[in-house]
Motif scaffolding. Sequence first.
Motif, mmCIF file in Angstrom:
data_model
loop_
_atom_site.group_PDB
_atom_site.id
_atom_site.type_symbol
_atom_site.label_atom_id
_atom_site.label_comp_id
_atom_site.label_asym_id
_atom_site.label_seq_id
_atom_site.Cartn_x
_atom_site.Cartn_y
_atom_site.Cartn_z
ATOM 1 N N LEU A 18 10.742 2.499 -5.244
ATOM 2 C CA LEU A 18 10.384 1.146 -4.817
ATOM 3 C C LEU A 18 10.699 0.184 -5.954
ATOM 4 O O LEU A 18 10.206 0.354 -7.075
ATOM 5 N N ALA A 20 11.146 -4.036 -7.247
ATOM 6 C CA ALA A 20 10.766 -5.415 -6.958
ATOM 7 C C ALA A 20 11.283 -6.318 -8.063
ATOM 8 O O ALA A 20 11.419 -5.896 -9.223
ATOM 9 N N ASP A 180 12.148 -6.148 4.245
ATOM 10 C CA ASP A 180 11.705 -7.470 4.709
ATOM 11 C C ASP A 180 12.848 -8.462 4.882
ATOM 12 O O ASP A 180 12.625 -9.659 4.996
ATOM 13 N N VAL A 205 7.315 -4.869 8.668
ATOM 14 C CA VAL A 205 7.899 -4.463 7.384
ATOM 15 C C VAL A 205 7.553 -3.008 7.080
ATOM 16 O O VAL A 205 8.412 -2.226 6.638
ATOM 17 N N SER A 209 10.172 0.103 6.833
ATOM 18 C CA SER A 209 10.234 0.890 5.600
ATOM 19 C C SER A 209 10.213 2.382 5.908
ATOM 20 O O SER A 209 11.004 3.165 5.356
ATOM 21 N N CYS A 234 13.796 -2.214 -1.743
ATOM 22 C CA CYS A 234 13.417 -3.443 -2.437
ATOM 23 C C CYS A 234 12.242 -4.112 -1.736
ATOM 24 O O CYS A 234 12.265 -4.311 -0.516
ATOM 25 N N LEU A 235 11.241 -4.472 -2.522
ATOM 26 C CA LEU A 235 10.092 -5.223 -2.034
ATOM 27 C C LEU A 235 10.102 -6.580 -2.728
ATOM 28 O O LEU A 235 9.924 -6.649 -3.942
ATOM 29 N N ALA A 246 3.336 -5.032 -0.523
ATOM 30 C CA ALA A 246 3.933 -3.909 -1.245
ATOM 31 C C ALA A 246 3.019 -2.693 -1.218
ATOM 32 O O ALA A 246 3.471 -1.556 -1.023
ATOM 33 N N VAL A 249 3.187 -1.111 2.180
ATOM 34 C CA VAL A 249 4.432 -0.361 2.360
ATOM 35 C C VAL A 249 4.336 0.987 1.658
ATOM 36 O O VAL A 249 4.680 2.031 2.239
ATOM 37 N N ARG A 250 3.851 0.984 0.433
ATOM 38 C CA ARG A 250 3.738 2.257 -0.288
ATOM 39 C C ARG A 250 2.776 3.211 0.423
ATOM 40 O O ARG A 250 3.075 4.397 0.582
#
Length: 264
Positions: A18, A20, A180, A205, A209, A234-235, A246, A249-250
């Motif tokens: 991940l 960012a 996103d 999102v 993912s 990418c976040l 984020a 998503v994780r």
Amino acid sequence: MTGPADGPGTAPRSTLDLNADLGEGFGRWRLTDDDALLSVVTSANIACGFHAGDPSTMRRVCERAVELGVRIGAQVSYRDLAGFGRRAMDVPPDELADEITYQIGALRVFAQAAGSDVAYVKPHGALYNRTVADAAQAAAVVAGISGAGGPLPVLGLPGSRLHEAAERAGLPVVREAFADRAYTAAGTLVSRREPGSVIDDPDAVVTRSVRIARASAVLALTGEEVAVDARSLCLHGDTPGAALLARRVRDGLEAAGVRIEAFA
């Protein structure tokens, strides 16, 4: 932008990085919640002063990344503070190469002082989009990376001219996807000037993912299934509620059996 090996149906990924964009402040201005995002991501694309970032911000984010075991990457850009690096520019290749080397070198000083080093490079904004299809600008970016010393991996869009140039130069490439951002049917990102280019529904999102990780695919804005065989996701850190999204998503990826770890 895709090929047979990248098509939907590719074996599900057991691991995913991940990343960012971080350190995107300047002086008194702060755009990203760096500490919160660093507690989620495994790779930090740190702004190097050309589209955002300043020496103190770079130092602070590098130190915190090292504390949390997050990999440091140089987020290089066109020289465009006023436009946040998102305006199209026409920079001579030799000048662009020097500016890429310069940005990596600036970040490397702070990364090394914090006890780490720059581990990879990712272009930002207009430069990222330009090097998807512009072979000359892509080659200039790669020349700049090579000038910084060492075979630094290049994080970017699969099938891009940037990755082609990096492979010719012997640099490792790392494919990334965006949960996103809307995709075109050709596998490129929809311009931010177009309606629907940024997906702001948190549930959507997270679902995208997981599908990227488990099915190596995403739906284009126009409804087609697009292959996205990515090692890194990418976040974006500059959207409202980015840190909370984020984390969601994780959590969603880990619940789906995907191990989150930095790319090798």
